[in-house]
Motif scaffolding. Structure first.
Motif, PDB file in Angstrom:
ATOM      1  N   ARG A 232       0.729  -1.130   0.228  1.00  0.00           N
ATOM      2  CA  ARG A 232       0.093   0.072   0.223  1.00  0.00           C
ATOM      3  C   ARG A 232       0.648   1.267   0.139  1.00  0.00           C
ATOM      4  O   ARG A 232       0.286   2.347  -0.464  1.00  0.00           O
ATOM      5  N   ALA A 233       2.038   1.250   0.553  1.00  0.00           N
ATOM      6  CA  ALA A 233       2.777   2.205   0.754  1.00  0.00           C
ATOM      7  C   ALA A 233       4.440   2.245   0.955  1.00  0.00           C
ATOM      8  O   ALA A 233       4.637   1.021   1.348  1.00  0.00           O
ATOM      9  N   PHE A 234       5.036   3.188   0.814  1.00  0.00           N
ATOM     10  CA  PHE A 234       6.603   2.877   1.101  1.00  0.00           C
ATOM     11  C   PHE A 234       6.893   4.078   2.079  1.00  0.00           C
ATOM     12  O   PHE A 234       6.584   5.391   2.041  1.00  0.00           O
ATOM     13  N   ILE A 235       7.799   3.707   2.929  1.00  0.00           N
ATOM     14  CA  ILE A 235       8.099   4.585   4.157  1.00  0.00           C
ATOM     15  C   ILE A 235       9.750   4.347   4.248  1.00  0.00           C
ATOM     16  O   ILE A 235      10.163   3.159   4.311  1.00  0.00           O
ATOM     17  N   ARG A 263      16.250  14.028  -0.895  1.00  0.00           N
ATOM     18  CA  ARG A 263      16.751  13.625  -2.344  1.00  0.00           C
ATOM     19  C   ARG A 263      16.363  12.044  -2.469  1.00  0.00           C
ATOM     20  O   ARG A 263      15.657  11.777  -3.730  1.00  0.00           O
ATOM     21  N   LEU A 264      16.683  11.324  -1.601  1.00  0.00           N
ATOM     22  CA  LEU A 264      16.284   9.878  -1.575  1.00  0.00           C
ATOM     23  C   LEU A 264      14.717   9.596  -1.907  1.00  0.00           C
ATOM     24  O   LEU A 264      14.340   8.763  -2.617  1.00  0.00           O
ATOM     25  N   LEU A 265      14.061  10.525  -1.048  1.00  0.00           N
ATOM     26  CA  LEU A 265      12.610  10.194  -0.975  1.00  0.00           C
ATOM     27  C   LEU A 265      12.009  10.594  -2.386  1.00  0.00           C
ATOM     28  O   LEU A 265      11.472   9.806  -3.220  1.00  0.00           O
ATOM     29  N   ALA A 266      12.636  11.604  -3.100  1.00  0.00           N
ATOM     30  CA  ALA A 266      12.221  12.034  -4.565  1.00  0.00           C
ATOM     31  C   ALA A 266      12.325  10.953  -5.488  1.00  0.00           C
ATOM     32  O   ALA A 266      11.635  10.573  -6.322  1.00  0.00           O
ATOM     33  N   VAL A 267      13.630  10.158  -5.232  1.00  0.00           N
ATOM     34  CA  VAL A 267      14.018   9.124  -6.110  1.00  0.00           C
ATOM     35  C   VAL A 267      13.134   7.876  -6.088  1.00  0.00           C
ATOM     36  O   VAL A 267      12.695   7.349  -7.029  1.00  0.00           O
ATOM     37  N   ALA A 268      12.735   7.946  -4.744  1.00  0.00           N
ATOM     38  CA  ALA A 268      11.930   6.642  -4.430  1.00  0.00           C
ATOM     39  C   ALA A 268      10.398   6.996  -5.102  1.00  0.00           C
ATOM     40  O   ALA A 268       9.720   6.142  -5.715  1.00  0.00           O
ATOM     41  N   ARG A 269       9.830   8.246  -5.020  1.00  0.00           N
ATOM     42  CA  ARG A 269       8.548   8.325  -5.477  1.00  0.00           C
ATOM     43  C   ARG A 269       8.600   8.315  -7.119  1.00  0.00           C
ATOM     44  O   ARG A 269       7.749   7.732  -7.785  1.00  0.00           O
ATOM     45  N   LEU A 270       9.842   8.453  -7.653  1.00  0.00           N
ATOM     46  CA  LEU A 270      10.066   8.315  -9.128  1.00  0.00           C
ATOM     47  C   LEU A 270      10.129   7.108  -9.569  1.00  0.00           C
ATOM     48  O   LEU A 270       9.738   6.364 -10.558  1.00  0.00           O
ATOM     49  N   TYR A 271      10.978   6.246  -8.851  1.00  0.00           N
ATOM     50  CA  TYR A 271      11.328   4.857  -9.157  1.00  0.00           C
ATOM     51  C   TYR A 271      10.143   3.770  -8.860  1.00  0.00           C
ATOM     52  O   TYR A 271       9.715   2.973  -9.673  1.00  0.00           O
ATOM     53  N   LEU A 272       9.629   3.972  -7.728  1.00  0.00           N
ATOM     54  CA  LEU A 272       8.435   3.011  -7.241  1.00  0.00           C
ATOM     55  C   LEU A 272       7.255   3.679  -7.780  1.00  0.00           C
ATOM     56  O   LEU A 272       6.100   3.993  -7.165  1.00  0.00           O
ATOM     57  N   ASP A 273       7.023   3.483  -9.310  1.00  0.00           N
ATOM     58  CA  ASP A 273       6.021   4.169  -9.851  1.00  0.00           C
ATOM     59  C   ASP A 273       4.568   3.233  -9.600  1.00  0.00           C
ATOM     60  O   ASP A 273       3.477   3.616  -9.990  1.00  0.00           O
ATOM     61  N   ASN A 274       4.649   2.234  -9.176  1.00  0.00           N
ATOM     62  CA  ASN A 274       3.598   1.299  -9.119  1.00  0.00           C
ATOM     63  C   ASN A 274       3.226   1.045  -7.611  1.00  0.00           C
ATOM     64  O   ASN A 274       2.417   0.410  -7.039  1.00  0.00           O
ATOM     65  N   VAL A 275       3.750   1.943  -6.470  1.00  0.00           N
ATOM     66  CA  VAL A 275       3.467   1.922  -5.023  1.00  0.00           C
ATOM     67  C   VAL A 275       2.637   3.413  -5.017  1.00  0.00           C
ATOM     68  O   VAL A 275       3.246   4.299  -5.267  1.00  0.00           O
ATOM     69  N   PRO A 276       1.280   3.273  -4.526  1.00  0.00           N
ATOM     70  CA  PRO A 276       0.402   4.173  -4.401  1.00  0.00           C
ATOM     71  C   PRO A 276       0.777   5.364  -3.662  1.00  0.00           C
ATOM     72  O   PRO A 276       0.711   6.622  -3.967  1.00  0.00           O
ATOM     73  N   ASN A 277       1.281   4.998  -2.518  1.00  0.00           N
ATOM     74  CA  ASN A 277       1.529   6.221  -1.387  1.00  0.00           C
ATOM     75  C   ASN A 277       2.922   6.067  -0.968  1.00  0.00           C
ATOM     76  O   ASN A 277       3.488   5.002  -0.783  1.00  0.00           O
ATOM     77  N   GLN A 291       7.026  17.985   6.734  1.00  0.00           N
ATOM     78  CA  GLN A 291       6.308  18.759   5.769  1.00  0.00           C
ATOM     79  C   GLN A 291       6.999  18.909   4.347  1.00  0.00           C
ATOM     80  O   GLN A 291       6.160  18.843   3.295  1.00  0.00           O
ATOM     81  N   MET A 292       8.071  19.326   4.398  1.00  0.00           N
ATOM     82  CA  MET A 292       8.926  19.529   2.952  1.00  0.00           C
ATOM     83  C   MET A 292       8.996  18.270   2.105  1.00  0.00           C
ATOM     84  O   MET A 292       8.680  18.564   1.134  1.00  0.00           O
ATOM     85  N   ALA A 293       8.773  17.128   2.897  1.00  0.00           N
ATOM     86  CA  ALA A 293       8.669  15.784   1.871  1.00  0.00           C
ATOM     87  C   ALA A 293       7.386  15.821   1.156  1.00  0.00           C
ATOM     88  O   ALA A 293       7.362  15.210   0.191  1.00  0.00           O
ATOM     89  N   LEU A 294       6.416  16.649   1.530  1.00  0.00           N
ATOM     90  CA  LEU A 294       5.241  16.630   0.872  1.00  0.00           C
ATOM     91  C   LEU A 294       5.629  17.229  -0.634  1.00  0.00           C
ATOM     92  O   LEU A 294       4.810  17.385  -1.620  1.00  0.00           O
ATOM     93  N   ARG A 295       6.533  17.874  -0.616  1.00  0.00           N
ATOM     94  CA  ARG A 295       7.024  18.640  -1.904  1.00  0.00           C
ATOM     95  C   ARG A 295       7.863  17.678  -2.560  1.00  0.00           C
ATOM     96  O   ARG A 295       8.655  18.313  -3.749  1.00  0.00           O
ATOM     97  N   PHE A 296       8.419  16.648  -2.064  1.00  0.00           N
ATOM     98  CA  PHE A 296       9.399  15.776  -2.511  1.00  0.00           C
ATOM     99  C   PHE A 296       8.780  14.432  -3.102  1.00  0.00           C
ATOM    100  O   PHE A 296       9.373  13.360  -2.757  1.00  0.00           O
ATOM    101  N   GLY A 297       7.566  14.388  -2.934  1.00  0.00           N
ATOM    102  CA  GLY A 297       6.714  13.177  -3.393  1.00  0.00           C
ATOM    103  C   GLY A 297       5.836  12.448  -2.304  1.00  0.00           C
ATOM    104  O   GLY A 297       5.201  11.695  -2.726  1.00  0.00           O
ATOM    105  N   ALA A 298       5.975  12.800  -1.177  1.00  0.00           N
ATOM    106  CA  ALA A 298       5.095  11.987  -0.253  1.00  0.00           C
ATOM    107  C   ALA A 298       3.834  12.623  -0.194  1.00  0.00           C
ATOM    108  O   ALA A 298       3.662  13.870  -0.444  1.00  0.00           O
ATOM    109  N   ASN A 299       2.792  11.838  -0.006  1.00  0.00           N
ATOM    110  CA  ASN A 299       1.341  11.978   0.063  1.00  0.00           C
ATOM    111  C   ASN A 299       0.667  11.864   1.258  1.00  0.00           C
ATOM    112  O   ASN A 299      -0.583  11.906   1.313  1.00  0.00           O
TER     113      ASN A 299
END
Ligand code: SF4
Length: 353
Positions: A232-235, A263-277, A291-299
């Motif tokens: 469901r998610a990656f943390i 930096r790692l969080l953003a690459v995770a969001r881009l690479y894990l294109d099949n993990v929704p959250n 909070q800043m992580a919400l601008r780097f891919g976290a939802n």
């Protein structure tokens, strides 16, 4: 339509892209997946039913051995009291994990899960890491599949990704030599997904891994997700060193910066294109980087975290109330919503401004 990142492209982004570009790319990807600008959180509570553990991970300050004066196994009454407190603040989930107790077998866990599920049907039991499940199977002389089937029948609903650390046996042999191999972690999640038990995937970075190890870790998660669709998610969070054997052995180990996290969080969001959250780890990074992580891919901002014992034993000391979480989400221009374990929205919060 996006094209899938290769390992080489992801590594190049991780090493060479500037932070601004990464933030923009990850935000664009996040927007495709979550176009409504909603950031969620869950009201839950960590319950560490025991701190007794034989695995002795070198990065862990939480575990005790059976004979230690402060070793414990919570009684059902103590667990109930914690769940009662959680219900009072509107909680819906317990993150339920040990210690890997050397002696407790499947029947003990069945009683425990059944007790909670029957007494608290509104609470979702998100519990037991891969290593706990693997060891319950070993000590009970049954298969992982049987452990999962039996615990699911008693009310286990979802499995946390804990214990993944870095899915590289080279790294694991250094930081947690007694822990299950990477492939076993993957296989426990595969088995769970096959039984319709959804789970989350995690990563703890900042010890002895290389950038390549991190990309391989992402790749193992993406591959399993292609196969099962059960995450469901990656943390992810960074190693918290205080009181750990690993930091005592390598005292000049550099604490990963907030920039590295983003930096790692953003690459995770881009690479894990099949993990929704993707969850932000404000518990380890603090509320403002969270909070800043919400601008780097976290939802998702994760949990309000009434109680957290494992990373707080190692020095992470942040806590957050629901109101602060709502404020952080609204402050960055998103809509705050409370969710359940399945990431379904339960309640929206109006902006007070
Ligand atoms: S991280 Fe988990 S498995 Fe490792 S020593 Fe700590 S409690 Fe045990």
């Amino acid at each position: 339509m996006h094209t899938r990142l290769t390992k080489e492209e992801a590594l190049d982004l991780m090493k060479n892209a500037d932070l601004n570009t990464l933030g923009r790319m990850a935000s664009a990807r996040k927007k495709e997946l979550h176009p409504k600008g909603i950031t969620t959180f869950v009201i839950d509570r960590n319950i560490n039913y025991t701190n007794i553990c034989w695995v002795d991970c070198k990065f862990c300050a939480f575990y005790r051995h059976e004979k230690d004066a402060d070793a414990y196994v919570l009684t059902f009454e103590e667990i109930d009291a914690k769940i009662d407190e959680l219900l009072e603040i509107g909680g819906t989930q317990i993150l339920f994990q040990g210690g890997v107790h050397p002696k407790l077998k499947i029947a003990w866990y069945e009683d425990l899960v059944e007790h909670i599920h029957v007494k608290y049907p509104s609470i979702t039991i998100h519990g037991f890491s891969s290593i706990e499940l693997d060891f319950i199977a070993k000590v009970s002389r049954i298969t992982i599949e049987e452990v999962l089937t039996r615990l699911k029948a008693k009310g286990l609903a979802s499995i946390p990704g804990a214990g993944a650390e870095i899915l590289s046996d080279r790294v694991r042999d250094i930081i947690a030599p007694k822990k299950i191999d990477a492939e076993v972690w993957v296989n426990v999640h595969r088995q769970a997904h096959k039984l319709d038990i959804m789970s989350t995937a995690t990563m703890m970075y900042g010890t002895v891994e290389s950038d390549e190890d991190i990309i391989n870790h992402f790749d193992m998660i993406r591959n399993l997700q292609d196969e099962t669709g059960g995450f469901r998610a990656f943390i992810m969070w960074s190693f918290q060193g205080k009181n750990t054997e690993l930091l005592a052995r390598i005292p000049d180990m550099e604490k990963p910066s907030s920039n590295r996290y983003l930096r790692l969080l953003a690459v995770a969001r881009l690479y894990l294109d099949n993990v929704p959250n993707i969850q932000s780890s404000w518990v380890t990074q603090g509320p403002y980087i969270g909070q800043m992580a919400l601008r780097f891919g976290a939802n998702d901002l994760g949990s309000t975290m009434m109680e957290e014992n494992v990373v707080s034993s190692a020095g992470a000391a942040y806590s957050m109330a629901k109101e602060e979480m709502i404020h952080l989400i609204q402050d960055i221009g998103e809509i705050a919503a409370r969710r359940n374990t399945a990431y379904e929205t339960l309640e929206f919060f109006e902006c007070a401004q």
